[in-house]
Write an enzyme that holds these catalytic residues in place. Sequence first.
Site: not given
Ligand code: RNT
Ligand code: ZN
Length: 417
Positions: A184, A225, A227, A258, A261, A285, A293, A295, A325
């Site tokens: 990523w 990955e 985004k 993810d 994303h 993720h 995003d 998390d 994640d």
């Molecule tokens: C960032 C991505 C990535 C990170 C990690 C820490 O938006 O989701 O995967 O969260 O690599």
């Molecule tokens: Zn991620």
Amino acid sequence: MSYVKESYELAKKRYAEYGIDTDKVLETLKNIPISMHCWQGDDVIGFENPDGELTGGIQTTGNYPGKATTPEQLRADIEKALSLIPGKHRINLHAIYGDFEGNVERDKIEPKHFAKWVEWAKKNNVGLDFNPTCFSHPMSADGMTISHPDKEVRDFWIRHCKASREIAAYFGKELGTPAVTNFWFPDGMKDITVDKYGPRKRMMEGLDEIFSVEYPKEYTLDAFESKVFGIGAEAYTVGSNEFCVGYAVSRGKLVCLDAGHYHPTEVISDKLSAVFCYADEVLLHVSRPIRWDSDHVIVLDDELKNIAAELVRNGFVNRTHIGLDFFDASINRIAAWVIGMRNMQKALLIALLEPTADLVAAEQKFDFTTRLATLEEIKTLPFGAVWDYFCEINNVPVGGEWLKEVRKYEEEVLLKR
Ligand code: RNT
Ligand code: ZN
């Protein structure tokens, strides 16, 4: 608790009415590993630099006491979390989490810096996954890494990614299970971008250079990955969905999805059956975005259940590497792991308990009445009794009991740090 077994026996009969063998389901669930991300344990800081600052358009908020600041502490915290989660799992490391003992530049990291993790993984019987860390570094300060216009910057990150793959291959070789290496890159721009093609071409060329070195699939697998945007990169992201899916599919690599994303009304549960038409394997993720995003720790919400349902219904479980994640610094970090891991497993359990064949049969006859009626009725079947029993037979606390263990550890260990 004797009534855990009793409740299970009753639940078992109830599911049998739908043709579901709960004993078999629990055996299946036990063998689905989930890759627990190490970075929830220290707010994505790592051990490269104690004053390290998180950049790259991602953010943790909160200041809960007791975070891990050494590899030993992080490993102890992970062990505590794993002792409260049923089943056998994996740990997902980032390149900034090595036992560096001094200053080691990102493009100079080697397997030896991760030897202690390997030793620990062997002792704890867990597989390891890996990620190059292409953020939180002076060389990523422009918001661009392998797509940077300056070749020197690009080459630095190419070397870092190559070094990371070597470490991942070492994990796979040592542990007998392939390490998924997830790529990523935070690369993007804050405002209206005129040249959008150039950075993408440079990223593609950089990736091809990284993958000019081949490793056996038994050692490491590569995933990409995408985004949609990051903080400070709101207008343009080099590694967009089309870029990453296109790259992964054209190079026979893994697609990483993810949950945070995509645009707010897009969900990754809907993407799995499309991506699997073209990709052999997928990395997830699993995360929970709130408005952005963000998390957040994953909860047992509709999207989590839908993700699990798609994996189970379509037989994708064996082709999916389930990773989590999220990073919440406002609550006990071990609790965050335990809540998230157990929720992922609960969602998988609910999916495994579904009478899918009957639902599909109704659907194929266009009997939408039966489909909807059944989907709604099964929602109140006693899955909790099955979950409790699963915890009990796998020797982890049933129900909220695990929190007592976390509180004890907090008092005895975390608050003394
Ligand atoms: C960032 C991505 C990535 C990170 C990690 C820490 O938006 O989701 O995967 O969260 O690599
Ligand atoms: Zn991620």
